[in-house]
Motif scaffolding. Structure first.
Motif, PDB file in Angstrom:
ATOM      1  N   ALA A  67       0.791  -1.389   0.039  1.00 13.35           N
ATOM      2  CA  ALA A  67       0.068   0.123  -0.086  1.00 13.35           C
ATOM      3  C   ALA A  67       0.757   1.358  -0.069  1.00 13.35           C
ATOM      4  CB  ALA A  67      -0.946  -0.138   1.237  1.00 13.35           C
ATOM      5  N   ILE A  68       1.876   1.338   0.855  1.00 12.34           N
ATOM      6  CA  ILE A  68       2.770   2.319   0.883  1.00 12.34           C
ATOM      7  C   ILE A  68       3.636   2.572  -0.351  1.00 12.34           C
ATOM      8  CG2 ILE A  68       4.931   3.319   1.820  1.00 12.34           C
ATOM      9  CD1 ILE A  68       3.909   1.888   4.540  1.00 12.34           C
ATOM     10  N   LYS A  69       3.979   1.450  -1.137  1.00 12.73           N
ATOM     11  CA  LYS A  69       4.798   1.586  -2.382  1.00 12.73           C
ATOM     12  C   LYS A  69       3.860   2.240  -3.385  1.00 12.73           C
ATOM     13  CE  LYS A  69       8.045  -2.196  -1.924  1.00 12.73           C
ATOM     14  NZ  LYS A  69       8.384  -3.861  -2.525  1.00 12.73           N
ATOM     15  N   LYS A  70       2.487   1.662  -3.591  1.00  9.47           N
ATOM     16  CA  LYS A  70       1.634   2.240  -4.429  1.00  9.47           C
ATOM     17  C   LYS A  70       1.331   3.671  -4.347  1.00  9.47           C
ATOM     18  CE  LYS A  70      -0.823  -1.966  -5.636  1.00  9.47           C
ATOM     19  NZ  LYS A  70      -2.092  -2.786  -5.806  1.00  9.47           N
ATOM     20  N   GLN A  71       1.177   4.188  -2.943  1.00 12.12           N
ATOM     21  CA  GLN A  71       0.941   5.346  -2.872  1.00 12.12           C
ATOM     22  C   GLN A  71       1.876   6.485  -3.305  1.00 12.12           C
ATOM     23  OE1 GLN A  71      -2.069   7.082  -2.337  1.00 12.12           O
ATOM     24  NE2 GLN A  71      -0.683   8.946  -2.617  1.00 12.12           N
ATOM     25  N   ALA A  72       3.417   5.926  -2.989  1.00 12.22           N
ATOM     26  CA  ALA A  72       4.358   6.695  -3.138  1.00 12.22           C
ATOM     27  C   ALA A  72       4.530   6.953  -4.664  1.00 12.22           C
ATOM     28  CB  ALA A  72       5.573   5.893  -2.399  1.00 12.22           C
ATOM     29  N   GLU A  73       4.336   5.980  -5.411  1.00 14.88           N
ATOM     30  CA  GLU A  73       4.401   6.192  -6.832  1.00 14.88           C
ATOM     31  C   GLU A  73       3.177   7.447  -7.278  1.00 14.88           C
ATOM     32  OE1 GLU A  73       3.901   2.166  -8.344  1.00 14.88           O
ATOM     33  OE2 GLU A  73       5.982   1.788  -7.981  1.00 14.88           O
ATOM     34  N   GLY A 282       3.002   1.589  11.902  1.00 13.93           N
ATOM     35  CA  GLY A 282       4.297   2.358  12.088  1.00 13.93           C
ATOM     36  C   GLY A 282       4.542   3.476  11.139  1.00 13.93           C
ATOM     37  N   MET A 283       3.732   3.852  10.356  1.00 18.03           N
ATOM     38  CA  MET A 283       3.633   5.186   9.821  1.00 18.03           C
ATOM     39  C   MET A 283       3.204   6.039  10.540  1.00 18.03           C
ATOM     40  SD  MET A 283       5.057   4.785   6.752  1.00 18.03           S
ATOM     41  CE  MET A 283       4.298   6.123   5.693  1.00 18.03           C
ATOM     42  N   PRO A 284       3.603   7.418  10.724  1.00 20.29           N
ATOM     43  CA  PRO A 284       3.353   8.471  11.699  1.00 20.29           C
ATOM     44  C   PRO A 284       1.747   8.940  11.416  1.00 20.29           C
ATOM     45  CG  PRO A 284       4.875   9.518  10.319  1.00 20.29           C
ATOM     46  CD  PRO A 284       4.744   7.926   9.867  1.00 20.29           C
ATOM     47  N   LEU A 285       0.847   8.630  12.021  1.00 21.15           N
ATOM     48  CA  LEU A 285      -0.422   8.921  11.805  1.00 21.15           C
ATOM     49  C   LEU A 285      -1.291   8.796  13.263  1.00 21.15           C
ATOM     50  CD1 LEU A 285      -2.615   9.524   9.782  1.00 21.15           C
ATOM     51  CD2 LEU A 285      -3.137   7.155   9.810  1.00 21.15           C
ATOM     52  N   SER A 286      -2.135   9.546  13.527  1.00 21.82           N
ATOM     53  CA  SER A 286      -3.219   9.847  14.622  1.00 21.82           C
ATOM     54  C   SER A 286      -4.257  10.378  13.975  1.00 21.82           C
ATOM     55  CB  SER A 286      -2.521  10.369  15.746  1.00 21.82           C
ATOM     56  OG  SER A 286      -2.364  11.851  15.579  1.00 21.82           O
ATOM     57  N   CYS A 314      -2.207   7.142   5.395  1.00 19.63           N
ATOM     58  CA  CYS A 314      -3.506   6.564   5.453  1.00 19.63           C
ATOM     59  C   CYS A 314      -3.822   5.493   4.706  1.00 19.63           C
ATOM     60  CB  CYS A 314      -4.498   7.818   4.811  1.00 19.63           C
ATOM     61  SG  CYS A 314      -4.856   9.264   5.751  1.00 19.63           S
ATOM     62  N   GLU A 315      -3.046   5.131   3.440  1.00 17.24           N
ATOM     63  CA  GLU A 315      -3.052   4.104   2.762  1.00 17.24           C
ATOM     64  C   GLU A 315      -2.278   2.893   3.716  1.00 17.24           C
ATOM     65  OE1 GLU A 315      -4.588   3.376   0.108  1.00 17.24           O
ATOM     66  OE2 GLU A 315      -4.739   5.025  -0.909  1.00 17.24           O
ATOM     67  N   ALA A 316      -1.515   3.099   4.493  1.00 16.34           N
ATOM     68  CA  ALA A 316      -1.103   2.136   5.505  1.00 16.34           C
ATOM     69  C   ALA A 316      -2.199   1.642   6.381  1.00 16.34           C
ATOM     70  CB  ALA A 316       0.166   2.515   6.120  1.00 16.34           C
ATOM     71  N   ALA A 317      -2.827   2.758   6.837  1.00 17.46           N
ATOM     72  CA  ALA A 317      -4.050   2.476   7.936  1.00 17.46           C
ATOM     73  C   ALA A 317      -4.959   1.635   7.307  1.00 17.46           C
ATOM     74  CB  ALA A 317      -4.317   3.749   8.284  1.00 17.46           C
ATOM     75  N   LEU A 318      -5.358   2.001   6.087  1.00 25.38           N
ATOM     76  CA  LEU A 318      -6.401   1.210   5.212  1.00 25.38           C
ATOM     77  C   LEU A 318      -6.086  -0.118   4.976  1.00 25.38           C
ATOM     78  CD1 LEU A 318      -7.445   4.091   2.960  1.00 25.38           C
ATOM     79  CD2 LEU A 318      -8.980   3.137   4.408  1.00 25.38           C
ATOM     80  N   ALA A 319      -4.699  -0.585   4.813  1.00 26.69           N
ATOM     81  CA  ALA A 319      -4.194  -1.740   4.571  1.00 26.69           C
ATOM     82  C   ALA A 319      -4.335  -2.486   5.986  1.00 26.69           C
ATOM     83  CB  ALA A 319      -2.657  -1.894   4.331  1.00 26.69           C
ATOM     84  N   VAL A 320      -4.170  -1.683   6.994  1.00 22.74           N
ATOM     85  CA  VAL A 320      -4.400  -2.367   8.527  1.00 22.74           C
ATOM     86  C   VAL A 320      -5.709  -2.893   8.831  1.00 22.74           C
ATOM     87  CG1 VAL A 320      -4.304  -1.820  10.953  1.00 22.74           C
ATOM     88  CG2 VAL A 320      -2.340  -1.152   9.553  1.00 22.74           C
TER      89      VAL A 320
END
Length: 435
Positions: A67-73, A282-286, A314-320
């Protein structure tokens, strides 16, 4: 400069990293997966700490990484306050549905747990028009000015850092093992909750009090889990006095207790809930999630921040959330919690140094004491046990006012083999204490 050894990295660290920014362990991690960490020299560790409750879905879960890779692109930042994007909206919808209670809800995003607490306090004060905030002894809410002011423990979190934010008041927490009122549950009739009514008389009036902020289970304070009835009584007092209840679920949230949020266990709908740590693996999000009427009371641009709701996070959190849904992670968490509880209760029969076993689900702890009658904290023994485990490849954390509580925050995806291996080392460590 060769930075492939722990010693070399530590030498450079001592030159360039502020001394106050300390670490619990001395090995520098090169990569991690699931519940395992590997340092720069190739040494493996079983992770019973989870980055302090951040890695509930495990280190480098493939779905989170993808999810992080796709969003980073696509893009890494636009600032949601300037050019919004769908992932933040979709994540807000997930959170509003997941946070306990039937009331319509709304959310805002920030970067850290402390920021979420700061904003929760701001929103509560704005909505109520009142200023006082009541917190609890042994509570922890972060290291910003308001976070420190709400946090109870002086060293290391507050020492030399004052003056602190005004209009913060503190009351005893429901610690059944060390009752501040000298009573025993359940014959106590929840004197600790009713004490709040007396507190209004001599400390701060309810007409001045905007909110009470509370951890469903105190984290840094020692994994103190009140009886279910405690929060019901506290909630009733809040409603009777038009005081908001802020549930600080930064450590308890995102499946840590076997429930997505701990207030579900207690059957309580908080007015405002703070979320962070394992939200984005692990990504900084609250996030601050609250009743829509309360959240919408603040004028446009009254809350927010440049990085809040970063699209990668946000994409990481959606993956969670996807991991919890598709991999039945809450069921795994409940099974893990029950396994740990039965193991630790069995150990308590064997080792006199274990004074108490407590927590909810896999958010569980053992309090070590010198004597079960006096309950004198076994602080030095706890430090020795943590070191024993680390030296043999298990990363563990202590907590509590006296540092005598072993807390367990391993990733919920830990394998049975990894768990048993780590527990065997811990058991051997307890045996070496000779008590």
């Amino acid at each position: 400069m060769n930075l492939t050894t722990n010693a070399a990295l530590h030498d450079l660290r001592s030159q360039v990293i502020a001394k106050g920014n300390a670490s619990a362990t001395s090995n520098y991690i090169a990569h991690a997966r699931g519940a395992m960490l590997v340092d720069v020299e190739g040494r493996e560790f079983i992770d019973f700490a989870g980055g302090i409750a951040v890695m509930n879905v495990g280190h480098s879960h493939p779905k989170v990484v993808e999810a992080i890779k796709k969003q980073a692109e696509r893009f890494t930042h636009t600032c949601f306050m300037v050019s919004p994007y769908d992932s933040a909206v979709r994540l807000a919808a997930k959170l509003c549905k997941a946070v306990p209670g039937d009331s319509p809800k709304a959310a805002m995003f920030a970067n850290s747990g402390a920021e979420a607490v700061e904003n929760a306090v701001k929103i509560a004060r704005y909505y109520t028009g009142k200023t006082a905030i009541i917190a609890f002894e042994s509570g922890f809410h972060g290291r910003t000015l308001m976070g420190m002011s709400l946090t109870s423990k002086v060293k290391p979190y507050k020492f030399g850092m004052g003056p602190f934010a005004p209009e913060v008041y503190r009351i005893p927490f429901a610690n059944c093992y060390r009752c501040p009122f000298g009573t025993e549950y359940p014959s106590c009739d929840l004197k600790c909750a009713d004490y709040l009514n007396d507190f209004f008389v001599n400390n701060v009036a309810p007409e001045q009090t905007a909110a009470i902020i509370v951890e469903p289970i105190q984290g840094e304070g020692g994994f103190i889990a009140p009886p279910k009835e405690y929060f019901r009584r506290l909630h009733e007092i809040c409603k009777q006095n038009n005081i908001l209840l802020i549930a600080d679920e930064i450590q308890t949230g995102m499946g840590r207790t076997g429930h997505m949020f701990a207030m579900e266990y207690y059957g309580i709908e908080a007015d405002i809930t703070t979320v962070a740590k394992s939200l984005a693996a692990g990504m900084p999000l609250s996030a601050v999630v609250g009743k829509k009427e309360i959240m919408d009371s603040v004028h446009p641009s009254g809350i927010g921040g440049t990085y809040g709701g970063n699209p990668l996070a946000c994409e990481a959190a959606l993956a969670v959330f996807e991991i919890f849904e598709q991999e039945n992670l809450l069921d795994q968490a409940q099974q893990l919690g029950e396994s740990l509880r039965q193991t630790f209760l069995g150990w308590r029969e064997k080792f006199d140094i274990i004074g108490d076993v407590r927590g909810i689900g896999p958010m569980i702890a053992m309090e070590l004491v010198m004597d079960r009658n006096t309950k004198e904290p076994a602080s030095e023994e706890t430090r020795a046990l943590v070191k024993y485990c680390f030296d043999r490849g298990v990363i563990m954390l202590a907590c509590g006012s006296h540092g005598n509580i072993l807390r367990f925050l391993m990733p919920l995806v830990i394998t049975e083999e990894q768990l048993n291996q780590g527990l065997a080392i811990l058991h051997d460590g307890l045996t070496t204490l000779g008590r």
